[in-house]
Design an enzyme around this catalytic site. Structure first.
Site, PDB file in Angstrom:
ATOM      1  N   TYR A   1      92.191  77.045  11.562  1.00 38.15           N
ATOM      2  CA  TYR A   1      93.548  77.851  11.865  1.00 38.15           C
ATOM      3  C   TYR A   1      94.557  77.051  12.938  1.00 38.15           C
ATOM      4  CZ  TYR A   1      90.884  80.483  15.312  1.00 38.15           C
ATOM      5  OH  TYR A   1      89.988  80.639  16.358  1.00 38.15           O
ATOM      6  N   LYS A   2      93.844  76.158  13.500  1.00 35.69           N
ATOM      7  CA  LYS A   2      94.672  75.217  14.690  1.00 35.69           C
ATOM      8  C   LYS A   2      95.464  74.421  13.946  1.00 35.69           C
ATOM      9  CE  LYS A   2      91.742  77.092  18.026  1.00 35.69           C
ATOM     10  NZ  LYS A   2      90.392  76.786  18.976  1.00 35.69           N
TER      11      LYS A   2
ATOM     12  N   ARG B   1     100.774  75.646  28.581  1.00 35.20           N
ATOM     13  CA  ARG B   1     100.064  74.913  27.617  1.00 35.20           C
ATOM     14  C   ARG B   1     101.022  74.683  26.434  1.00 35.20           C
ATOM     15  NH1 ARG B   1      94.721  76.003  24.261  1.00 35.20           N
ATOM     16  NH2 ARG B   1      96.105  77.578  23.180  1.00 35.20           N
TER      17      ARG B   1
ATOM     18  N   ASP C   1      82.389  70.236  19.527  1.00 39.15           N
ATOM     19  CA  ASP C   1      83.314  71.123  18.898  1.00 39.15           C
ATOM     20  C   ASP C   1      84.512  70.288  18.836  1.00 39.15           C
ATOM     21  OD1 ASP C   1      85.106  73.137  18.449  1.00 39.15           O
ATOM     22  OD2 ASP C   1      84.048  74.449  19.664  1.00 39.15           O
TER      23      ASP C   1
ATOM     24  N   PHE D   1      85.177  76.082  26.278  1.00 35.34           N
ATOM     25  CA  PHE D   1      86.039  77.402  25.855  1.00 35.34           C
ATOM     26  C   PHE D   1      84.852  78.495  25.839  1.00 35.34           C
ATOM     27  CE2 PHE D   1      87.312  79.899  22.206  1.00 35.34           C
ATOM     28  CZ  PHE D   1      88.707  80.158  22.453  1.00 35.34           C
TER      29      PHE D   1
HETATM   30  C1  LIG Z   1      89.708  77.942  19.003  1.00 29.17           C
HETATM   31  C2  LIG Z   1      88.335  77.489  19.515  1.00 29.17           C
HETATM   32  C3  LIG Z   1      87.150  78.462  18.979  1.00 29.17           C
HETATM   33  C4  LIG Z   1      87.485  79.543  18.153  1.00 29.17           C
HETATM   34  O1  LIG Z   1      86.211  80.125  17.572  1.00 29.17           O
HETATM   35  P1  LIG Z   1      86.561  81.183  16.602  1.00 29.17           P
HETATM   36  O2  LIG Z   1      84.876  81.593  15.934  1.00 29.17           O
HETATM   37  O3  LIG Z   1      87.164  80.781  15.672  1.00 29.17           O
HETATM   38  O4  LIG Z   1      86.923  82.370  17.444  1.00 29.17           O
HETATM   39  C5  LIG Z   1      86.009  77.746  19.232  1.00 29.17           C
HETATM   40  N1  LIG Z   1      85.920  76.780  20.387  1.00 29.17           N
HETATM   41  C6  LIG Z   1      86.980  76.088  20.636  1.00 29.17           C
HETATM   42  C7  LIG Z   1      86.777  74.979  21.599  1.00 29.17           C
HETATM   43  C8  LIG Z   1      88.285  76.498  20.384  1.00 29.17           C
HETATM   44  O5  LIG Z   1      89.107  75.793  21.125  1.00 29.17           O
END
Ligand SMILES: *Cc1c(COP(=O)(O)O)cnc(C)c1O
Length: 431
Positions: free
Chosen positions: A226-227, A390, A201, A132
């Site tokens: 938030y996911k 997705r 992560d 990501f």
């Molecule tokens: C959604 C996601 C993030 C989100 O990071 P924020 O700091 O909340 O914007 C980070 N890493 C991964 C792998 C994600 O899927």
């Protein structure tokens, strides 16, 4: 060989689903099949009242006393303990705080500092090329700041790419594009054998797949609120550090909430013992309350089988989606980016588009959204990284009939060419 699945079969599976009552804990709009809970979880019905209570009763009536009387001061640890149960961490080892990006900065700093003490030659961060973006951006800055290197490799080269120069391996457990899941225990063991620490992560894992950080002997973990945890847009994230590392290093964002005595107002920073030192500044109580309401749903899932039952349903949903796409969308230039092997699959299914109109993948997703089937699109570079459609499956609220309806709409959008309509070809800022 193929069993022909029908809409009635899907309805029967919903009727027999022991987790079905959990869906009633969410406020889902009528006529929407929501397959984007991996990006923004749905709204639990209890959240608006809980947030209103924090605002009206706690803030409005208790005012500053609420830091003590309403448990505000304790919220990052209290909520952290609830997340800990979902990811195999111990009580007092995890806090809900800040964003995933900020928490990554903290743990990556700690991992690099530990390597600098134990093995000064090790200054490289290894990660997946397709990780990501925010993870790679943060790693890039830290490598620059510490005079190290960020080495990006393909998943197929792991864990062999972890070498004598490697301080830390940074991986996302479930890949955001493909939904492929690493074997956390095996990768961690191999990285340790090569002398590196591992940062996991868990953005697409927490609340979606069983995770056991202690069993995997992980070093550091971060994840998203938030996911799959349904904490609301921009909800606080979380951070965990194995007890063997936690007191070794002061994470660099040494704000007063991470101080051993935040209210002593003494000169000089003294980090709190344990995970408390990973806090920085004053925590957002309204957002934490919404996150806690999201976690109440997991508490309700516990007597129904908890994460193990959620995982079984998640795999049943993704298996069904794959089988229905195979059977009903045959003849279109679609591929599957997600592993068919359930042991390697997270809680999403990603389809690839190989047609000669590369913009089609985006337009197909827009046409599906127009019909109430909300998934998302992730652009590729057109060659090595294909464009992706997705679909996230949240076993807390996604039903088998939802899967049927999603594939039925996909079949129709493809068969009729409905996606070719000009209104599905406009680009939005957030897709
Ligand atoms: C959604 C996601 C993030 C989100 O990071 P924020 O700091 O909340 O914007 C980070 N890493 C991964 C792998 C994600 O899927």
């Amino acid at each position: 060989m193929t069993t022909l699945l029908t809409l009635d079969d899907c309805r029967r599976r919903d009727a027999a689903d022991p987790l079905r009552p959990l869906r009633d804990l969410f406020q889902l709009p009528e006529g929407v099949v929501y397959l984007d809970g991996n990006s923004l979880g749905a709204l639990p019905k209890a959240t608006p009242d809980r947030v209103a209570q924090v605002v009206r009763a706690e803030w409005g009536t208790e005012l500053i006393r609420a830091w003590n009387t309403a448990g505000w001061a304790d919220a990052p640890r209290r909520i952290g303990d609830r997340i800990a149960r979902l990811v195999g961490a111990g009580p007092g080892e995890l806090v809900a705080t800040d964003s995933t990006s900020v928490n990554l900065y903290k743990v990556l700093s700690a991992a690099l500092a530990i390597a600098a003490e134990d093995a000064p030659g090790r200054r490289t961060i290894v990660s997946e090329r397709s990780n990501f973006p925010t993870d790679l951006y943060i790693a890039e800055s830290l490598a620059r700041e510490r005079g190290g290197t960020l080495r990006l490799v393909d998943a197929a080269d792991l864990p062999a790419a972890v070498g004598a120069d490697t301080a830390v391996l940074l991986l996302t457990h479930v890949h955001y594009r493909t939904g492929a899941m690493h074997d956390m225990a095996a990768v961690t063991a191999a990285a340790h054998a090569a002398g590196a620490r591992v940062v996991w992560d868990l953005a697409h894992s927490a609340g979606a797949v069983p995770v056991d950080l202690h069993a995997a002997n992980a070093d550091f973990a971060i994840g998203c609120g938030y996911k799959f945890l349904n904490g609301g847009p921009g909800a606080p994230a979380f951070v965990w550090v194995h007890p063997r590392h936690v007191d070794r290093f002061r994470q660099p964002l040494s704000g007063w909430w991470g101080h051993a005595q935040p209210f002593a107002f003494v000169p000089g920073y003294q980090p709190a013992a344990g995970i408390g030192r990973y806090l920085c500044g004053t925590q957002p109580q309204i957002a934490l309350a919404a996150l806690e309401a999201g976690l109440d749903v997991f508490a309700a899932a516990e007597p129904l089988g908890g994460m193990a039952a959620l995982r079984a349903k998640s795999l049943a949903l993704t298996d069904l989606f794959i089988a229905l796409v195979d059977a009903r969308c045959d003849g279109h230039p679609l591929g599957l980016a997600t592993p068919r092997d359930p042991a390697r699959r997270g809680s999403q299914v990603s389809l690839t588009w190989h047609g000669d109109a590369p913009e089609a993948a985006h337009a197909i997703v827009q046409a599906l959204i127009d019909r109430g089937v909300i998934g998302d699109y992730r652009a590729g570079d057109g060659s090595a990284e294909p464009h992706i459609l997705r679909f996230g499956f949240t076993p807390l609220y996604t039903g088998f009939e939802d899967v049927w309806q999603a594939v039925e709409q996909l079949r129709d959008v493809l068969a009729t060419g409905a996606w070719r309509d000009a209104r599905f070809h406009r680009q939005a800022a957030v897709t």
